[in-house]
Design a protein around this motif. Structure first.
Motif, PDB file in Angstrom:
ATOM      1  N   TYR A  46       0.837  -1.201   0.000  1.00  0.00           N
ATOM      2  CA  TYR A  46       0.000   0.000   0.000  1.00  0.00           C
ATOM      3  C   TYR A  46       0.867   1.244   0.000  1.00  0.00           C
ATOM      4  N   GLU A  47       0.270   2.349  -0.443  1.00  0.00           N
ATOM      5  CA  GLU A  47       0.825   3.678  -0.272  1.00  0.00           C
ATOM      6  C   GLU A  47      -0.285   4.585   0.221  1.00  0.00           C
ATOM      7  N   ASP A  49      -1.191   8.668   0.677  1.00  0.00           N
ATOM      8  CA  ASP A  49      -0.879  10.077   0.451  1.00  0.00           C
ATOM      9  C   ASP A  49      -1.653  10.900   1.467  1.00  0.00           C
ATOM     10  N   THR A  62       3.941  11.059   1.542  1.00  0.00           N
ATOM     11  CA  THR A  62       3.515   9.743   1.091  1.00  0.00           C
ATOM     12  C   THR A  62       4.157   8.708   2.001  1.00  0.00           C
ATOM     13  N   SER A  64       5.028   4.999   2.250  1.00  0.00           N
ATOM     14  CA  SER A  64       5.170   3.885   1.316  1.00  0.00           C
ATOM     15  C   SER A  64       5.891   2.734   1.993  1.00  0.00           C
ATOM     16  N   TYR A  94      -3.897   3.723  -1.406  1.00  0.00           N
ATOM     17  CA  TYR A  94      -3.815   2.926  -2.630  1.00  0.00           C
ATOM     18  C   TYR A  94      -3.316   1.529  -2.305  1.00  0.00           C
ATOM     19  N   LEU A  96      -1.386  -1.537  -4.017  1.00  0.00           N
ATOM     20  CA  LEU A  96      -0.463  -1.600  -5.151  1.00  0.00           C
ATOM     21  C   LEU A  96      -0.523  -2.955  -5.841  1.00  0.00           C
ATOM     22  N   ARG A 102      -0.329   1.625  -8.694  1.00  0.00           N
ATOM     23  CA  ARG A 102      -1.407   2.056  -7.811  1.00  0.00           C
ATOM     24  C   ARG A 102      -2.764   1.717  -8.408  1.00  0.00           C
TER      25      ARG A 102
END
Length: 112
Positions: A46-47, A49, A62, A64, A94, A96, A102
């Motif tokens: 996942y990321e 923001d 972000t 990450s 998001y 991934l 994403r």
């Protein structure tokens, strides 16, 4: 990837945010009691923001390298990004994919 869902968050006494969400899948997603749906990806990633405000235009940070459906946004990071600890976060999460990067984002704000 489908957008994750059900963002939840809490703030510790030290003002660290802990964010959690539920992943979704396109593969084998039938509802079964006490069994997670298959991941449908080679690995879980996942990321997150974090945005300046509700316009979702200026990314402040972000997060990450996340390998589970949770993230910590520390008080130190908040002060570095905003100058103070935040009571409200504007977030996009998001999931991934190794194939497409994403996926669709979970977009929401959270206040605690």
């Amino acid at each position: 990837c489908l957008a994750p869902c059900y963002l939840n968050g809490s703030r510790s006494a030290a003002n660290d945010w802990t964010l959690t969400w539920i992943r979704r899948t396109r593969v084998g997603g039938a509802w079964r009691d006490y069994v997670d749906a298959s991941l449908g990806e080679a690995s879980e990633a996942y990321e997150v923001d974090l945005f300046e405000d509700g316009t979702y235009t200026t990314v402040k940070r972000t997060l990450s390298g996340l390998s589970s459906a949770s993230a910590i946004y520390s008080s130190t990071q908040q002060v570095a990004d905003f100058g103070s600890n935040q009571a409200t976060l504007y977030v996009k999460v998001y999931q991934l994919s190794q194939t497409v990067g994403r996926g669709y984002p979970l977009i929401t704000s959270i206040t605690r």
